[in-house]
Scaffold this motif. Sequence first.
Motif, PDB file in Angstrom:
ATOM      1  N   ALA A  96      10.456  87.989  32.026  1.00 25.58           N
ATOM      2  CA  ALA A  96      10.093  88.232  33.360  1.00 25.58           C
ATOM      3  C   ALA A  96       9.725  87.147  34.142  1.00 25.58           C
ATOM      4  CB  ALA A  96       9.039  89.050  33.670  1.00 25.58           C
ATOM      5  N   ASP A  97       9.816  85.795  33.655  1.00 29.74           N
ATOM      6  CA  ASP A  97       9.664  84.554  34.333  1.00 29.74           C
ATOM      7  C   ASP A  97       8.248  84.479  34.735  1.00 29.74           C
ATOM      8  OD1 ASP A  97      10.641  82.244  35.070  1.00 29.74           O
ATOM      9  OD2 ASP A  97      10.905  82.792  37.156  1.00 29.74           O
ATOM     10  N   LEU A  98       7.236  84.993  33.996  1.00 27.02           N
ATOM     11  CA  LEU A  98       5.875  84.898  34.405  1.00 27.02           C
ATOM     12  C   LEU A  98       5.259  83.810  33.705  1.00 27.02           C
ATOM     13  CD1 LEU A  98       4.915  88.777  34.162  1.00 27.02           C
ATOM     14  CD2 LEU A  98       5.504  87.489  36.109  1.00 27.02           C
ATOM     15  N   VAL A  99       5.543  83.510  32.319  1.00 25.58           N
ATOM     16  CA  VAL A  99       5.023  82.357  31.628  1.00 25.58           C
ATOM     17  C   VAL A  99       6.119  81.355  31.197  1.00 25.58           C
ATOM     18  CG1 VAL A  99       3.364  83.903  30.766  1.00 25.58           C
ATOM     19  CG2 VAL A  99       5.375  83.504  29.523  1.00 25.58           C
ATOM     20  N   THR A 100       5.460  80.194  30.955  1.00 26.12           N
ATOM     21  CA  THR A 100       6.490  79.168  30.703  1.00 26.12           C
ATOM     22  C   THR A 100       6.127  78.489  29.140  1.00 26.12           C
ATOM     23  OG1 THR A 100       4.807  77.515  31.539  1.00 26.12           O
ATOM     24  CG2 THR A 100       6.824  78.541  33.061  1.00 26.12           C
ATOM     25  N   ASP A 101       4.911  79.010  28.740  1.00 25.00           N
ATOM     26  CA  ASP A 101       4.354  78.437  27.366  1.00 25.00           C
ATOM     27  C   ASP A 101       3.537  79.306  26.845  1.00 25.00           C
ATOM     28  OD1 ASP A 101       4.649  76.975  24.962  1.00 25.00           O
ATOM     29  OD2 ASP A 101       4.587  75.081  25.789  1.00 25.00           O
ATOM     30  N   GLY A 102       3.185  79.434  25.595  1.00 22.37           N
ATOM     31  CA  GLY A 102       2.116  80.035  25.074  1.00 22.37           C
ATOM     32  C   GLY A 102       1.793  79.675  23.347  1.00 22.37           C
ATOM     33  N   LEU A 103       0.437  79.908  23.162  1.00 21.16           N
ATOM     34  CA  LEU A 103       0.036  79.854  21.766  1.00 21.16           C
ATOM     35  C   LEU A 103      -0.539  81.127  21.318  1.00 21.16           C
ATOM     36  CD1 LEU A 103      -1.071  76.298  21.723  1.00 21.16           C
ATOM     37  CD2 LEU A 103       0.882  76.994  20.729  1.00 21.16           C
ATOM     38  N   VAL A 104      -0.374  81.759  20.248  1.00 21.22           N
ATOM     39  CA  VAL A 104      -1.083  82.841  19.788  1.00 21.22           C
ATOM     40  C   VAL A 104      -1.864  82.229  18.532  1.00 21.22           C
ATOM     41  CG1 VAL A 104      -1.384  85.114  18.503  1.00 21.22           C
ATOM     42  CG2 VAL A 104       0.588  84.740  20.357  1.00 21.22           C
ATOM     43  N   ALA A 105      -3.227  82.464  18.732  1.00 25.34           N
ATOM     44  CA  ALA A 105      -4.298  81.748  17.514  1.00 25.34           C
ATOM     45  C   ALA A 105      -3.763  82.378  16.178  1.00 25.34           C
ATOM     46  CB  ALA A 105      -5.391  82.291  17.846  1.00 25.34           C
ATOM     47  N   GLN A 106      -3.575  81.531  15.178  1.00 25.77           N
ATOM     48  CA  GLN A 106      -3.105  82.020  13.928  1.00 25.77           C
ATOM     49  C   GLN A 106      -4.178  81.856  13.030  1.00 25.77           C
ATOM     50  OE1 GLN A 106       0.072  82.920  13.266  1.00 25.77           O
ATOM     51  NE2 GLN A 106       0.180  82.409  15.512  1.00 25.77           N
ATOM     52  N   SER A 107      -5.522  81.543  13.623  1.00 27.52           N
ATOM     53  CA  SER A 107      -6.839  81.626  12.489  1.00 27.52           C
ATOM     54  C   SER A 107      -7.952  81.524  13.407  1.00 27.52           C
ATOM     55  CB  SER A 107      -6.624  80.308  11.593  1.00 27.52           C
ATOM     56  OG  SER A 107      -6.894  79.363  12.635  1.00 27.52           O
TER      57      SER A 107
ATOM     58  N   SER B 127     -20.136  99.986  20.322  1.00 32.45           N
ATOM     59  CA  SER B 127     -18.733 100.356  20.582  1.00 32.45           C
ATOM     60  C   SER B 127     -18.337 100.112  19.122  1.00 32.45           C
ATOM     61  CB  SER B 127     -18.025  99.507  21.335  1.00 32.45           C
ATOM     62  OG  SER B 127     -18.231 100.054  22.650  1.00 32.45           O
ATOM     63  N   PRO B 128     -17.401 100.733  18.503  1.00 33.32           N
ATOM     64  CA  PRO B 128     -16.889 100.393  17.213  1.00 33.32           C
ATOM     65  C   PRO B 128     -16.142  98.917  17.088  1.00 33.32           C
ATOM     66  CG  PRO B 128     -15.967 102.391  18.013  1.00 33.32           C
ATOM     67  CD  PRO B 128     -16.731 101.888  19.160  1.00 33.32           C
ATOM     68  N   VAL B 129     -16.362  98.350  15.947  1.00 30.63           N
ATOM     69  CA  VAL B 129     -15.711  96.948  15.954  1.00 30.63           C
ATOM     70  C   VAL B 129     -14.321  96.998  15.787  1.00 30.63           C
ATOM     71  CG1 VAL B 129     -15.824  94.910  14.673  1.00 30.63           C
ATOM     72  CG2 VAL B 129     -17.981  96.131  14.761  1.00 30.63           C
ATOM     73  N   PRO B 130     -13.277  96.481  16.661  1.00 31.02           N
ATOM     74  CA  PRO B 130     -12.095  96.513  16.682  1.00 31.02           C
ATOM     75  C   PRO B 130     -11.598  95.977  15.184  1.00 31.02           C
ATOM     76  CG  PRO B 130     -12.665  95.403  18.618  1.00 31.02           C
ATOM     77  CD  PRO B 130     -13.927  95.774  17.919  1.00 31.02           C
ATOM     78  N   ALA B 131     -10.570  96.727  14.630  1.00 28.27           N
ATOM     79  CA  ALA B 131     -10.298  96.487  13.231  1.00 28.27           C
ATOM     80  C   ALA B 131      -9.433  95.090  13.348  1.00 28.27           C
ATOM     81  CB  ALA B 131      -9.369  97.331  12.596  1.00 28.27           C
ATOM     82  N   GLY B 132      -8.743  94.543  14.304  1.00 29.72           N
ATOM     83  CA  GLY B 132      -8.325  93.379  14.338  1.00 29.72           C
ATOM     84  C   GLY B 132      -8.237  92.712  15.889  1.00 29.72           C
ATOM     85  N   ARG B 133      -8.409  91.498  15.796  1.00 27.34           N
ATOM     86  CA  ARG B 133      -8.808  90.749  17.127  1.00 27.34           C
ATOM     87  C   ARG B 133      -7.602  89.618  17.481  1.00 27.34           C
ATOM     88  NH1 ARG B 133     -14.661  88.888  17.976  1.00 27.34           N
ATOM     89  NH2 ARG B 133     -15.045  91.030  18.483  1.00 27.34           N
ATOM     90  N   GLY B 134      -7.005  89.475  18.424  1.00 31.78           N
ATOM     91  CA  GLY B 134      -6.128  88.379  18.676  1.00 31.78           C
ATOM     92  C   GLY B 134      -6.445  87.770  19.982  1.00 31.78           C
ATOM     93  N   THR B 135      -5.952  86.421  19.987  1.00 29.97           N
ATOM     94  CA  THR B 135      -6.208  85.681  20.987  1.00 29.97           C
ATOM     95  C   THR B 135      -5.163  84.743  21.580  1.00 29.97           C
ATOM     96  OG1 THR B 135      -8.540  85.403  20.344  1.00 29.97           O
ATOM     97  CG2 THR B 135      -8.063  83.901  22.279  1.00 29.97           C
ATOM     98  N   ALA B 136      -4.953  84.482  22.666  1.00 33.69           N
ATOM     99  CA  ALA B 136      -3.590  83.585  23.057  1.00 33.69           C
ATOM    100  C   ALA B 136      -4.106  82.908  24.197  1.00 33.69           C
ATOM    101  CB  ALA B 136      -2.498  84.728  23.277  1.00 33.69           C
ATOM    102  N   ILE B 137      -3.239  81.876  24.456  1.00 34.68           N
ATOM    103  CA  ILE B 137      -3.253  81.010  25.569  1.00 34.68           C
ATOM    104  C   ILE B 137      -1.971  81.064  26.233  1.00 34.68           C
ATOM    105  CG2 ILE B 137      -3.256  78.707  26.452  1.00 34.68           C
ATOM    106  CD1 ILE B 137      -6.167  79.539  26.163  1.00 34.68           C
ATOM    107  N   MET B 138      -1.724  81.400  27.350  1.00 35.98           N
ATOM    108  CA  MET B 138      -0.495  81.259  27.960  1.00 35.98           C
ATOM    109  C   MET B 138      -0.489  80.714  29.313  1.00 35.98           C
ATOM    110  SD  MET B 138       0.986  85.347  27.196  1.00 35.98           S
ATOM    111  CE  MET B 138       0.737  86.181  25.498  1.00 35.98           C
ATOM    112  N   ALA B 139       0.626  79.682  29.522  1.00 37.77           N
ATOM    113  CA  ALA B 139       0.784  79.024  30.717  1.00 37.77           C
ATOM    114  C   ALA B 139       1.631  79.715  31.790  1.00 37.77           C
ATOM    115  CB  ALA B 139       1.630  77.693  30.353  1.00 37.77           C
ATOM    116  N   VAL B 140       1.072  80.080  32.946  1.00 41.44           N
ATOM    117  CA  VAL B 140       1.473  81.031  33.963  1.00 41.44           C
ATOM    118  C   VAL B 140       1.889  80.004  35.090  1.00 41.44           C
ATOM    119  CG1 VAL B 140       0.451  83.018  33.177  1.00 41.44           C
ATOM    120  CG2 VAL B 140      -0.574  81.600  34.789  1.00 41.44           C
ATOM    121  N   ARG B 141       2.990  80.657  35.920  1.00 40.67           N
ATOM    122  CA  ARG B 141       3.461  80.091  36.856  1.00 40.67           C
ATOM    123  C   ARG B 141       2.415  79.733  38.043  1.00 40.67           C
ATOM    124  NH1 ARG B 141       8.614  78.446  35.946  1.00 40.67           N
ATOM    125  NH2 ARG B 141      10.001  79.693  34.724  1.00 40.67           N
TER     126      ARG B 141
END
Length: 471
Positions: free
Chosen positions: A309-320, A216-230
Amino acid sequence: MLNAADAEFVDQLAQGLPEGTLRPAEPRYLEEPRGAWVGTSEWVALPRTVEEVATILRACQAARVGIVPYGGGTGLVGGQVSGDGPQTLVLSLERMSAIRAVHPQENVLIAEAGATLADVQAAAESGSRLFPLSLASEGTARIGGNLSTNAGGVNVLRYGNARDLCLGLEAVLPDGQIWHGLRRLRKDNTGYDLRHLLIGAEGTLGIITAAALKLSPVPAGRGTAIMAVRDPASALALLSLARDQIGEAVSAFELIDRTGTDFLAEKMPDVRLPFDPMPAWMVLIEVGLPRGLVPSEALEELFVAAFEADLVTDGLVAQSDTQRAEFWTMRESIPLANRQIGAIASHDISVPLGALPEFITRGRKAIAAMGDFRVNCFGHVGDGNLHFNIFPPKGRNKAEFAHRKQALTRAVHDLVHDMEGSVSAEHGIGRLKVDDLACYGDPAKLSAMRAIKSALDPAGILNPGAVLPKT
């Protein structure tokens, strides 16, 4: 009835092969990661070409000697070690590890079965392409074994299982015939698709020696996050929201239970955890976007919508890249911590995606009714695959509860079957789940499987005792 791979057979076989092809089997060929089986084979064959594989299979069929195919040895259901019965010959394709060709414009790579998954990924990258199959064991697991077990991993949500990443195969059938099926075609409706028959067959119908793999083509940008869900239901709603907002660019969506992070804190304290205190449930999300879109912004917008929407309570998006790697190290370390705690019973299951929250609730309730056990429920929730593992109470040892393993597994698998799921989502059947397949498998499917096995391998030489019971 099979015969033993004794000294006389090995001497005769050696005469038709290059010197050094046959060796005494080292301990690594007789072991598997969980220590549930120890193989009894005395000899291993290490061919360098498909013709040598054919020579070995012809000799084994003529002498009615069993063969156990061995890839990287990372399988978790015992398919790579010999079981009870006469001595078998281990067949390892580790010397057949060449990347035969990379066709970037076609998005195709041709690799021999002994190439490690990491080698295949690197070869694809050298052509500015992506081979998306991703496993924690990718440095050791070999592509032939990945295909033979139809491996899954973390990117199934977007790219599919190993089956979906293969266009063609070269393989040796039990009678020694070589199937030259390394087609690079996307469309080929010329009769039965032997490729899909051999993929997932765990080496019981033929030996895969090379594969044409889909890139497959390599995505031009990749993003990763951790989210706390209820709760798991919120995780499922978050997945739906993510796909509405980001589309098919969501490549991984992993559910993580606080029990798993508690195990990490106890056994692997060097692994960095994202929150303090840790939430009861989290999801690890990864997206790959084309040029012109910013992954971090897409994930931030997703978090805002999910929070409203009250699905998550906290989150972090990777900055590096470093932070992204920390997120994934946490996820991939959970099975290692599990091993150190010591599971009484481990389950690789899947249920329909919409049924996941109900399964988790009912599953935990069923296990709680059987004792004060700990459950670590985690996995590839984006494709309905959970690892539902049961551990002893804190301070107790799994050996104390060995007599409960069968009953605990039966309770989990009965529930999975009741909810129209699968008792083997991505690890295969091997030797561990032969009885489970017989118990829960569709009778018509099992009948067809036995007929196929009998037609292709009437002597039963390929991986005897794996997948289907010996007859």
